[in-house]
Design a protein around this motif. Structure first.
Motif, PDB file in Angstrom:
ATOM      1  N   ASP A  64      35.593  -4.949 -22.388  1.00  0.00           N
ATOM      2  CA  ASP A  64      36.918  -5.787 -23.163  1.00  0.00           C
ATOM      3  C   ASP A  64      37.384  -4.862 -24.195  1.00  0.00           C
ATOM      4  O   ASP A  64      36.707  -4.885 -25.153  1.00  0.00           O
ATOM      5  N   PRO A  65      38.471  -4.509 -24.066  1.00  0.00           N
ATOM      6  CA  PRO A  65      39.212  -3.652 -25.410  1.00  0.00           C
ATOM      7  C   PRO A  65      39.099  -4.624 -26.605  1.00  0.00           C
ATOM      8  O   PRO A  65      39.189  -4.047 -27.658  1.00  0.00           O
ATOM      9  N   LEU A  66      39.192  -6.281 -26.283  1.00  0.00           N
ATOM     10  CA  LEU A  66      39.284  -7.190 -27.510  1.00  0.00           C
ATOM     11  C   LEU A  66      38.074  -7.153 -28.105  1.00  0.00           C
ATOM     12  O   LEU A  66      37.889  -7.879 -29.165  1.00  0.00           O
ATOM     13  N   TYR A  67      37.125  -6.921 -27.246  1.00  0.00           N
ATOM     14  CA  TYR A  67      35.539  -6.933 -27.862  1.00  0.00           C
ATOM     15  C   TYR A  67      35.144  -5.924 -28.910  1.00  0.00           C
ATOM     16  O   TYR A  67      34.276  -4.938 -28.157  1.00  0.00           O
ATOM     17  N   GLY A  68      35.572  -5.981 -29.760  1.00  0.00           N
ATOM     18  CA  GLY A  68      35.537  -4.821 -30.977  1.00  0.00           C
ATOM     19  C   GLY A  68      35.328  -5.291 -32.334  1.00  0.00           C
ATOM     20  O   GLY A  68      35.423  -6.659 -32.579  1.00  0.00           O
ATOM     21  N   GLY A  69      35.145  -4.734 -33.186  1.00  0.00           N
ATOM     22  CA  GLY A  69      35.119  -4.680 -34.385  1.00  0.00           C
ATOM     23  C   GLY A  69      33.710  -4.987 -35.067  1.00  0.00           C
ATOM     24  O   GLY A  69      32.878  -4.018 -34.697  1.00  0.00           O
ATOM     25  N   PHE A  70      33.258  -6.094 -35.777  1.00  0.00           N
ATOM     26  CA  PHE A  70      31.898  -6.330 -36.228  1.00  0.00           C
ATOM     27  C   PHE A  70      31.482  -7.606 -35.985  1.00  0.00           C
ATOM     28  O   PHE A  70      32.268  -8.544 -35.614  1.00  0.00           O
ATOM     29  N   PRO A  71      30.086  -7.960 -35.912  1.00  0.00           N
ATOM     30  CA  PRO A  71      29.639  -8.983 -35.601  1.00  0.00           C
ATOM     31  C   PRO A  71      29.909 -10.184 -36.663  1.00  0.00           C
ATOM     32  O   PRO A  71      30.373  -9.798 -37.826  1.00  0.00           O
ATOM     33  N   GLU A  72      30.073 -11.502 -36.164  1.00  0.00           N
ATOM     34  CA  GLU A  72      30.308 -12.610 -37.133  1.00  0.00           C
ATOM     35  C   GLU A  72      29.078 -13.899 -37.187  1.00  0.00           C
ATOM     36  O   GLU A  72      29.003 -14.087 -38.144  1.00  0.00           O
ATOM     37  N   VAL A  73      28.638 -13.950 -36.169  1.00  0.00           N
ATOM     38  CA  VAL A  73      27.742 -15.030 -36.056  1.00  0.00           C
ATOM     39  C   VAL A  73      26.358 -14.819 -35.242  1.00  0.00           C
ATOM     40  O   VAL A  73      26.327 -13.906 -34.762  1.00  0.00           O
ATOM     41  N   ILE A  74      25.574 -15.629 -35.306  1.00  0.00           N
ATOM     42  CA  ILE A  74      24.265 -15.382 -34.623  1.00  0.00           C
ATOM     43  C   ILE A  74      24.338 -15.852 -33.145  1.00  0.00           C
ATOM     44  O   ILE A  74      24.794 -17.171 -33.092  1.00  0.00           O
ATOM     45  N   GLU A  75      24.265 -15.126 -32.280  1.00  0.00           N
ATOM     46  CA  GLU A  75      24.467 -15.325 -30.739  1.00  0.00           C
ATOM     47  C   GLU A  75      23.245 -16.093 -30.088  1.00  0.00           C
ATOM     48  O   GLU A  75      23.257 -16.888 -29.492  1.00  0.00           O
ATOM     49  N   GLU A  76      22.125 -15.517 -30.524  1.00  0.00           N
ATOM     50  CA  GLU A  76      20.700 -15.804 -29.977  1.00  0.00           C
ATOM     51  C   GLU A  76      19.679 -15.259 -30.893  1.00  0.00           C
ATOM     52  O   GLU A  76      19.860 -14.313 -31.668  1.00  0.00           O
ATOM     53  N   TYR A  77      18.580 -15.607 -30.800  1.00  0.00           N
ATOM     54  CA  TYR A  77      17.296 -15.000 -31.363  1.00  0.00           C
ATOM     55  C   TYR A  77      16.070 -14.744 -30.400  1.00  0.00           C
ATOM     56  O   TYR A  77      16.135 -15.314 -29.543  1.00  0.00           O
ATOM     57  N   LEU A  78      15.342 -13.650 -30.781  1.00  0.00           N
ATOM     58  CA  LEU A  78      14.297 -13.423 -30.092  1.00  0.00           C
ATOM     59  C   LEU A  78      13.033 -13.535 -30.754  1.00  0.00           C
ATOM     60  O   LEU A  78      13.065 -13.384 -32.034  1.00  0.00           O
ATOM     61  N   GLU A  79      12.111 -14.176 -30.184  1.00  0.00           N
ATOM     62  CA  GLU A  79      10.806 -14.514 -30.947  1.00  0.00           C
ATOM     63  C   GLU A  79       9.584 -14.391 -29.793  1.00  0.00           C
ATOM     64  O   GLU A  79       9.742 -14.837 -28.535  1.00  0.00           O
ATOM     65  N   LEU A  80       8.431 -13.939 -30.693  1.00  0.00           N
ATOM     66  CA  LEU A  80       7.351 -13.748 -29.611  1.00  0.00           C
ATOM     67  C   LEU A  80       6.470 -14.973 -29.694  1.00  0.00           C
ATOM     68  O   LEU A  80       6.467 -15.375 -30.894  1.00  0.00           O
ATOM     69  N   GLU A  81       5.511 -15.124 -28.580  1.00  0.00           N
ATOM     70  CA  GLU A  81       4.602 -16.405 -28.813  1.00  0.00           C
ATOM     71  C   GLU A  81       3.329 -15.601 -29.708  1.00  0.00           C
ATOM     72  O   GLU A  81       2.938 -16.509 -30.359  1.00  0.00           O
ATOM     73  N   HIS A  82       3.057 -14.707 -29.643  1.00  0.00           N
ATOM     74  CA  HIS A  82       1.905 -14.091 -30.343  1.00  0.00           C
ATOM     75  C   HIS A  82       2.301 -12.546 -31.089  1.00  0.00           C
ATOM     76  O   HIS A  82       2.905 -11.893 -30.423  1.00  0.00           O
ATOM     77  N   GLY A  83       2.245 -12.584 -32.410  1.00  0.00           N
ATOM     78  CA  GLY A  83       2.696 -11.497 -33.031  1.00  0.00           C
ATOM     79  C   GLY A  83       4.000 -11.414 -33.786  1.00  0.00           C
ATOM     80  O   GLY A  83       4.644 -12.456 -33.531  1.00  0.00           O
ATOM     81  N   ILE A  84       4.193 -10.658 -34.895  1.00  0.00           N
ATOM     82  CA  ILE A  84       5.236 -10.664 -35.602  1.00  0.00           C
ATOM     83  C   ILE A  84       5.775  -9.357 -35.600  1.00  0.00           C
ATOM     84  O   ILE A  84       5.260  -8.567 -36.084  1.00  0.00           O
ATOM     85  N   MET A  85       7.223  -9.535 -35.389  1.00  0.00           N
ATOM     86  CA  MET A  85       7.949  -8.380 -35.348  1.00  0.00           C
ATOM     87  C   MET A  85       8.344  -7.847 -36.750  1.00  0.00           C
ATOM     88  O   MET A  85       8.847  -8.549 -37.728  1.00  0.00           O
ATOM     89  N   LYS A  86       8.370  -6.426 -36.950  1.00  0.00           N
ATOM     90  CA  LYS A  86       8.308  -5.860 -38.270  1.00  0.00           C
ATOM     91  C   LYS A  86       9.349  -4.905 -38.225  1.00  0.00           C
ATOM     92  O   LYS A  86      10.168  -4.686 -39.161  1.00  0.00           O
TER      93      LYS A  86
END
Length: 551
Positions: free
Chosen positions: A7-29
């Motif tokens: 989509d040509p309108l899908y440009g620019g810079f991010p603005e909001v939190i769309e989703e988050y990723l989380e692990l059941e075991h371990g912490i991402m660094k």
């Protein structure tokens, strides 16, 4: 990913939190995208490396080594995406094969590498990497032969080993050295080193000689240094809380030849003055970014995918802020997340998406606050607040051959269409489009755990009787009914069998159908009974019929 259909309108810079990723075991660094942005690798505190399928947002593979249980300090993809280089706190460098999930090579350095980057060569067999240890000068390591070449961090010093001369000494007698940032150029011909004296050294990768030097205003320690995707701009993050952007004046593929020509043209100069003169012809200061009010330190600054934007995370504790500037130097957006410290940032290689990692190990995906605007696709399109009745003209869709002529198609139907040749995508101009390039990881489907059938047989089974009331049957009764009604009522038999397999109660619709069937059966039986009694009564009275109908 085909960027031509985005989509040509899908440009620019991010603005909001769309989703988050989380692990059941371990912490991402730390995190890193592959060159296509289809896979996201995350290094964890338990020494493992998790690869996310960024399109489905699911874990595609986990790379784990029993020999390494220390936190990961950096993670890097190879250019073709088939290999991943991981550095850990236990002073190790591990090279992994992504598709098979097996470790190819593991070497242990004398110092903990804070950052490690693979050589940006197109071949997947390249084994050279650039490591920046905690208390040692940057080094180029051959992972196959384990040969190490230490780079110069000052023009007045020779290449220093693991214990170079420095200002402070530790209690164990070893020397302390300020961590030095370094990065490869776009094609890996040069290494740009930012030292603790506020200078950028341009070093030849092959012989390790300093070819140029660029002094930074203020002379502050350079904490990080990174190139844009197209190699046109260089970003430095200094200890004076200023992010500086330099424009690269050297041709990307002929850097060595251009440096040789500059060396010949400046033959009348010698020593440091000559290196500074050459450096001024290689890099020129383009922009400076800072927060003049809060004077915050910056964490993991980087470019956007097209180099039009610059982002930097706040290094302050207890806040998750991402600053976004345009290349002209204007602050356009401040993204505020949860009250958690930020540890790493990564911009998607194609889309305006940023992934940030918090101190608790959660990865937040920032994207556009996208709203559909249909009027942008057709200028004469009119958006309605509510539905309106449209009155069609009588001749609105009529085709008048005299005034309007149907234009024939210009497409040659006999022309052969090539569906095998892959055109080079300008968005991935730094990629060789190799056949060995890894885009996705095959995922094996995981079957559902079958539900045990014993629970239904052990528990009481509730079925609907003719009066639409629930009756309780034992296991033997259910089995006998299942056998007896097999020939007479296969529908009920299948229904019972299905309920035994799924261990579910019949739905309301099924109950209604069963009740309707029972009522019809009752009425039909009653009608037959009434007809038979009427025939008997008429026979006794002397009346006979030739044909009787149940209806």
């Amino acid at each position: 990913m085909n960027t031509s259909i985005l989509d040509p309108l899908y440009g620019g810079f991010p603005e909001v939190i769309e989703e988050y990723l989380e692990l059941e075991h371990g912490i991402m660094k730390c995190i890193a995208f592959n060159s296509r942005g289809t896979l996201l690798a995350a290094g964890c505190n338990d020494g493992s490396c998790v690869i996310w399928d960024f399109l489905t947002r699911g874990v595609a593979k986990e790379l784990r080594d029993n020999e390494c249980s220390s936190p990961i300090t950096s993670i890097c993809w190879s250019k073709c995406g088939n290999r991943i280089l991981v550095s850990a706190v236990d002073k190790s460098l591990s090279l992994w094969d992504v598709l098979s999930g097996k470790r190819i090579r593991r070497i242990v350095l004398q110092q903990t590498p804070l950052q490690a980057r693979l050589h940006p060569a197109g071949s997947s067999k390249s084994s050279l990497c650039l490591a920046c240890p905690l208390s040692c000068t940057p080094m180029i390591v051959d992972l196959n032969t384990e040969d190490t070449t230490f780079l110069k961090v000052s023009v007045s010093e020779k290449p220093s080993g693991p214990n170079p001369a420095s200002r402070n000494k530790c209690s164990d007698g070893s020397t302390s050295f300020t961590p030095t940032a370094a990065c490869f150029s776009r094609y890996g011909n040069l290494v740009y080193v930012g030292n603790s004296k506020g200078k950028i050294l341009i070093i030849d990768t092959k012989d390790g000689e300093v070819r140029g030097m660029v002094p930074i205003s203020g002379g502050s320690v350079v904490k990080s240094i990174v190139f844009s995707r197209n190699g046109q701009y260089l970003l430095t993050n200094s200890n004076d809380r200023i992010i500086r952007i330099y424009e690269n004046l050297l041709p990307p593929k002929d850097e060595i030849r251009a440096l040789d020509e500059l060396n010949e043209n400046l033959s009348d100069l010698n020593g440091v003055e000559k290196l500074k003169a050459i450096g001024s012809k290689c890099l020129t200061l383009f922009r400076e970014f800072q927060d003049a009010i809060t004077k915050v330190h910056w964490k993991a600054p980087c470019f956007s995918c097209d180099g039009e934007w610059v982002i930097g995370g706040s290094a302050s504790k207890g806040e998750h802020k991402i600053y976004i500037w345009d290349r002209a130097g204007h602050l356009v957006k401040i993204l505020e997340g949860p009250k958690e410290a930020l540890t790493d940032l990564a911009w998607h290689p194609v889309r305006p998406i940023v992934v940030s990692v918090a101190l608790n190990g959660t990865a937040y995906i920032w994207a556009n606050d996208y709203t559909e605007s249909w009027s942008a696709f057709a200028p004469d399109f009119k958006e309605l607040e509510e539905n309106e009745e449209y009155v069609e003209r009588e001749d609105e869709f009529d085709l008048n051959p005299e005034t309007e002529k149907v234009k024939g198609s210009d497409v040659d139907e006999d022309e052969e269409i090539d569906i095998m040749t892959v055109e080079k995508d300008h968005a991935f101009s730094d990629s060789d489009m190799s056949q060995e390039e890894l885009w996705f990881l095959p995922v094996s489907p995981i079957p559902d755990v079958p539900e045990p059938q014993d629970k239904f047989l052990e528990s009481s089974s509730k079925l609907v009787d003719s009066n639409n009331s629930e009756s309780t049957f034992s296991e033997e009764a259910v089995t006998n009914r299942h056998k007896m009604n097999h020939a007479s009522s296969p529908v009920e038999d299948d229904a019972v069998g299905t309920r035994i397999k799924r261990n579910r109660k019949p739905s309301e619709k099924v109950l209604e159908l069963q009740a309707e069937k029972v009522n019809n059966s009752k009425s039909s039986k009653s009608s037959r009974t009434n007809t038979k009694s009427l025939v008997d009564e008429n026979a006794r009275n002397g009346f006979y019929y030739d044909e009787l109908s149940d209806e």
